[in-house]
Design a protein around this motif. Sequence first.
Motif, PDB file in Angstrom:
ATOM      1  N   HIS A 153       0.824  -1.217   0.000  1.00  0.00           N
ATOM      2  CA  HIS A 153       0.000   0.000   0.000  1.00  0.00           C
ATOM      3  C   HIS A 153       0.859   1.268   0.000  1.00  0.00           C
ATOM      4  CE1 HIS A 153      -3.534  -2.437   0.544  1.00  0.00           C
ATOM      5  NE2 HIS A 153      -3.085  -2.931   1.678  1.00  0.00           N
ATOM      6  N   ALA A 154       2.121   1.105   0.331  1.00  0.00           N
ATOM      7  CA  ALA A 154       3.029   2.255   0.381  1.00  0.00           C
ATOM      8  C   ALA A 154       3.775   2.465  -0.923  1.00  0.00           C
ATOM      9  CB  ALA A 154       4.032   2.081   1.519  1.00  0.00           C
ATOM     10  N   VAL A 155       3.668   1.499  -1.827  1.00  0.00           N
ATOM     11  CA  VAL A 155       4.462   1.543  -3.055  1.00  0.00           C
ATOM     12  C   VAL A 155       3.564   1.726  -4.266  1.00  0.00           C
ATOM     13  CG1 VAL A 155       6.097   0.297  -4.509  1.00  0.00           C
ATOM     14  CG2 VAL A 155       6.236   0.082  -2.013  1.00  0.00           C
ATOM     15  N   ASN A 156       3.646   2.889  -4.872  1.00  0.00           N
ATOM     16  CA  ASN A 156       2.977   3.147  -6.144  1.00  0.00           C
ATOM     17  C   ASN A 156       3.775   4.215  -6.891  1.00  0.00           C
ATOM     18  OD1 ASN A 156       2.293   5.617  -4.960  1.00  0.00           O
ATOM     19  ND2 ASN A 156       0.165   5.026  -4.552  1.00  0.00           N
ATOM     20  N   LYS A 157       3.281   4.651  -8.006  1.00  0.00           N
ATOM     21  CA  LYS A 157       4.010   5.623  -8.821  1.00  0.00           C
ATOM     22  C   LYS A 157       4.279   6.907  -8.044  1.00  0.00           C
ATOM     23  CE  LYS A 157       3.858   8.097 -13.232  1.00  0.00           C
ATOM     24  NZ  LYS A 157       3.076   8.350 -14.482  1.00  0.00           N
TER      25      LYS A 157
END
Length: 218
Positions: A153-157
Amino acid sequence: SHGCPKLKEFKIKAAHLITDPKPIIYINKIDNVEKMKKKTNFKTKLKELSDIDHENLTSLSFNEPSTNTTVMNTESKATIGLMVLCKKCPLIEKLDLSLCFRLNTAIMRCVSLLTHLKVINLTGCYELQADSMERFSQGCASLEELNLTECKHAVNKFSLTCLATNCKLLKILILNQCNIKGPEMKALSLFESIEQLEITHSYGLTDVMILPICEDHT
């Protein structure tokens, strides 16, 4: 006791009670949790406090003068401890918070104060959200190694772009089990100093998606 102001490395792995700020109920004229449960107007708030133990509730200060209940957005003892740690031990360079799974806003509010931080392990902090990474990346500009395994949930673009923009010295980035796909790979291509990158168990990743990190940006 004088504390440890020269502390540079601290491991708190799997400290499950370290948590984010929670709303706390201050009670007047009611001195135990069993009496609280009988009050219908407390039921909703008690559900919010399900992860705070009986001792923490009964050790609060029961001295609010005006009404029977006052809800205050304060901090648990554990989060206060993390905040104090980051303020009083500003020289910390290595921090292991792996499996402290309750943490989210504490990373943004507390850990971002560690301007000398170089290495942090947040493996298994699965409540960590992408928007918390923005302030974290701004405060920890000296970061060289970051482990976000199982922090999907902490990793996106957005979060990766923040890290690439603010953490120019980042050399090791571990994003195992974070479901990396095309947009994230494009953001990863912005890390000019990266030397070690791990994105294992990204089952939706295709060979076309990895092309951005192979491109010449000059």
